[in-house]
Design an enzyme around this catalytic site. Structure first.
Site, PDB file in Angstrom:
ATOM      1  N   ASN A   3      16.131  28.815  11.668  1.00 19.52           N
ATOM      2  CA  ASN A   3      15.477  27.934  12.649  1.00 19.52           C
ATOM      3  C   ASN A   3      14.996  26.694  11.900  1.00 19.52           C
ATOM      4  OD1 ASN A   3      13.902  26.666  14.533  1.00 19.52           O
ATOM      5  ND2 ASN A   3      12.327  28.270  14.638  1.00 19.52           N
ATOM      6  N   TRP A   4      15.698  25.598  12.101  1.00 18.53           N
ATOM      7  CA  TRP A   4      15.387  24.372  11.347  1.00 18.53           C
ATOM      8  C   TRP A   4      14.125  23.680  11.859  1.00 18.53           C
ATOM      9  CZ3 TRP A   4      20.752  21.430  10.852  1.00 18.53           C
ATOM     10  CH2 TRP A   4      21.638  22.232  10.124  1.00 18.53           C
ATOM     11  N   LYS A   5      13.658  24.077  13.024  1.00 18.69           N
ATOM     12  CA  LYS A   5      12.516  23.409  13.666  1.00 18.69           C
ATOM     13  C   LYS A   5      12.811  21.902  13.744  1.00 18.69           C
ATOM     14  CE  LYS A   5       9.719  27.273  12.259  1.00 18.69           C
ATOM     15  NZ  LYS A   5       8.439  27.840  11.903  1.00 18.69           N
ATOM     16  N   HIS A  38       9.427  30.820  21.048  1.00 20.76           N
ATOM     17  CA  HIS A  38       8.892  30.722  19.682  1.00 20.76           C
ATOM     18  C   HIS A  38       7.380  30.482  19.755  1.00 20.76           C
ATOM     19  CE1 HIS A  38       8.101  29.328  15.639  1.00 20.76           C
ATOM     20  NE2 HIS A  38       9.218  29.926  15.291  1.00 20.76           N
ATOM     21  N   GLU A  49       5.542  28.545  18.237  1.00 23.99           N
ATOM     22  CA  GLU A  49       5.159  27.127  18.250  1.00 23.99           C
ATOM     23  C   GLU A  49       5.282  26.541  19.660  1.00 23.99           C
ATOM     24  OE1 GLU A  49       7.660  25.997  14.947  1.00 23.99           O
ATOM     25  OE2 GLU A  49       6.380  27.252  13.681  1.00 23.99           O
ATOM     26  N   GLU A 109       8.055  37.903  15.210  1.00 19.92           N
ATOM     27  CA  GLU A 109       7.489  36.927  14.288  1.00 19.92           C
ATOM     28  C   GLU A 109       5.966  36.936  14.412  1.00 19.92           C
ATOM     29  OE1 GLU A 109      10.550  33.676  13.182  1.00 19.92           O
ATOM     30  OE2 GLU A 109       9.416  32.980  14.898  1.00 19.92           O
ATOM     31  N   GLY A 114       5.221  30.378   8.167  1.00 21.64           N
ATOM     32  CA  GLY A 114       4.897  29.226   7.326  1.00 21.64           C
ATOM     33  C   GLY A 114       3.694  29.431   6.428  1.00 21.64           C
ATOM     34  N   SER A 148       7.871  33.807   6.843  1.00 26.93           N
ATOM     35  CA  SER A 148       7.862  33.723   5.375  1.00 26.93           C
ATOM     36  C   SER A 148       8.936  34.595   4.723  1.00 26.93           C
ATOM     37  CB  SER A 148       6.465  34.047   4.829  1.00 26.93           C
ATOM     38  OG  SER A 148       5.530  33.080   5.301  1.00 26.93           O
ATOM     39  N   GLY A 167      12.562  30.271   8.793  1.00 32.72           N
ATOM     40  CA  GLY A 167      12.147  28.884   9.018  1.00 32.72           C
ATOM     41  C   GLY A 167      12.345  28.054   7.762  1.00 32.72           C
ATOM     42  N   GLY A 168      11.258  27.843   7.024  1.00 33.18           N
ATOM     43  CA  GLY A 168      11.276  26.961   5.844  1.00 33.18           C
ATOM     44  C   GLY A 168      12.430  27.217   4.889  1.00 33.18           C
TER      45      GLY A 168
END
Ligand code: 13P
Length: 262
Positions: free
Chosen positions: A12-14, A104, A106, A174, A180, A220, A241-242
């Site tokens: 997930n590149w966000k 998600h 977010e 998640e 993150g 993470s 993610g990251g």
């Protein structure tokens, strides 16, 4: 991870990487996996770029017949009309997206997405032949007050109200506190919640469908911890993610079997 479910590693590149950067990244990812002789049976790989990148990714994947799936990070619950800024599932289907992330944390927290909206979006995805990657997860306060499973289980039940899960579904657990933060859940914790979610799926959609549905862990995830999650019976992959923005790291996560001896 069970033998009858192909592990799924999703990036997930966000809100990162424009369409030019996306082309470079996807091309390099494909080279890296080809170099390493990655076997698609070991893990299905998918990327979730921003909307504006999807056409470029589609063109690249189709032109070079790359063994990568892709999808969007959200969709509208509506199919068309006066919804400024929204993107229809019909448009995503036209871009050959296979998946779409829904719910998600977010979106739930920063955009106030309710369980009812998440439910409507799951139905919208199915109307257009897209497979929802449905995100559920508890906050740190939820964890303290109700334990790990209660909120994700309630979110899953609400999201699947009136949904035919046989039309395709991936669930991503998640925990919000793990996203993150560099502080992943323990594999045991991820397993406990994944097992509870699978129990709900069995209740709603039957044992067979529950056994066939992939449940991912997200929060993470890195190359150093992926193997431990995938050793758990009910964890079938990761929503990253990251670390999905770092080519070597993501490629290493995809190759979790070879690299980290799972
Ligand atoms: P991180 O891997 O950066 O913790 O993000 C997880 C996530 O939100 C994926 O959807």
């Amino acid at each position: 991870m069970a033998v009858n479910r192909t592990p799924f590693i999703a990036g997930n590149w966000k809100m990162n990487l424009d369409h030019l950067q996306a082309i470079a990244f996807v091309q390099k990812l494909a080279w890296s996996l080809a170099d390493a002789k990655h076997d698609a049976a070991d893990a299905e790989v998918a990327v979730f770029p921003p909307f504006t990148d999807l056409r470029s990714v589609q063109t690249l994947v189709a032109a070079d017949d790359l063994p990568l799936a892709y999808g969007a990070q959200d969709l509208s619950q509506h199919d068309s009309g006066a919804y400024t800024g929204e993107v229809s599932g019909a448009f995503l289907a036209k871009l050959d997206c296979r998946y779409v992330i829904i719910g998600h944390s977010e979106r739930r927290t920063l955009h106030g997405e309710s369980d009812a909206e998440v439910n409507a979006k799951v139905k919208a995805a199915h109307r257009h032949g897209l497979i929802p990657v449905l995100c559920v997860g508890e906050t740190a306060e939820d964890l303290e007050q109700h334990g790990a499973s209660a909120v994700p289980v309630a979110q899953l039940r609400a999201a699947l109200e009136g949904v035919d899960a046989g039309k395709g579904l991936v669930v991503a657990y998640e925990p919000v506190w793990a996203i993150g933060s560099g502080k992943a859940a323990t594999p045991d914790q991820a397993q406990q919640v994944a097992a509870a979610l699978r129990g709900v799926l069995a209740e709603i959609a039957g044992e067979e469908l529950a056994a066939a549905t992939r449940i991912l862990y997200g929060g993470s995830v890195k190359a150093v911890n992926i193997a431990a999650f995938l050793r758990e019976a009910d964890v079938d992959g990761a929503l990253v993610g990251g670390a999905s923005l770092d080519l070597d790291e993501f490629s290493s996560i995809v190759r979790f079997k070879k690299h980290v001896g799972a």
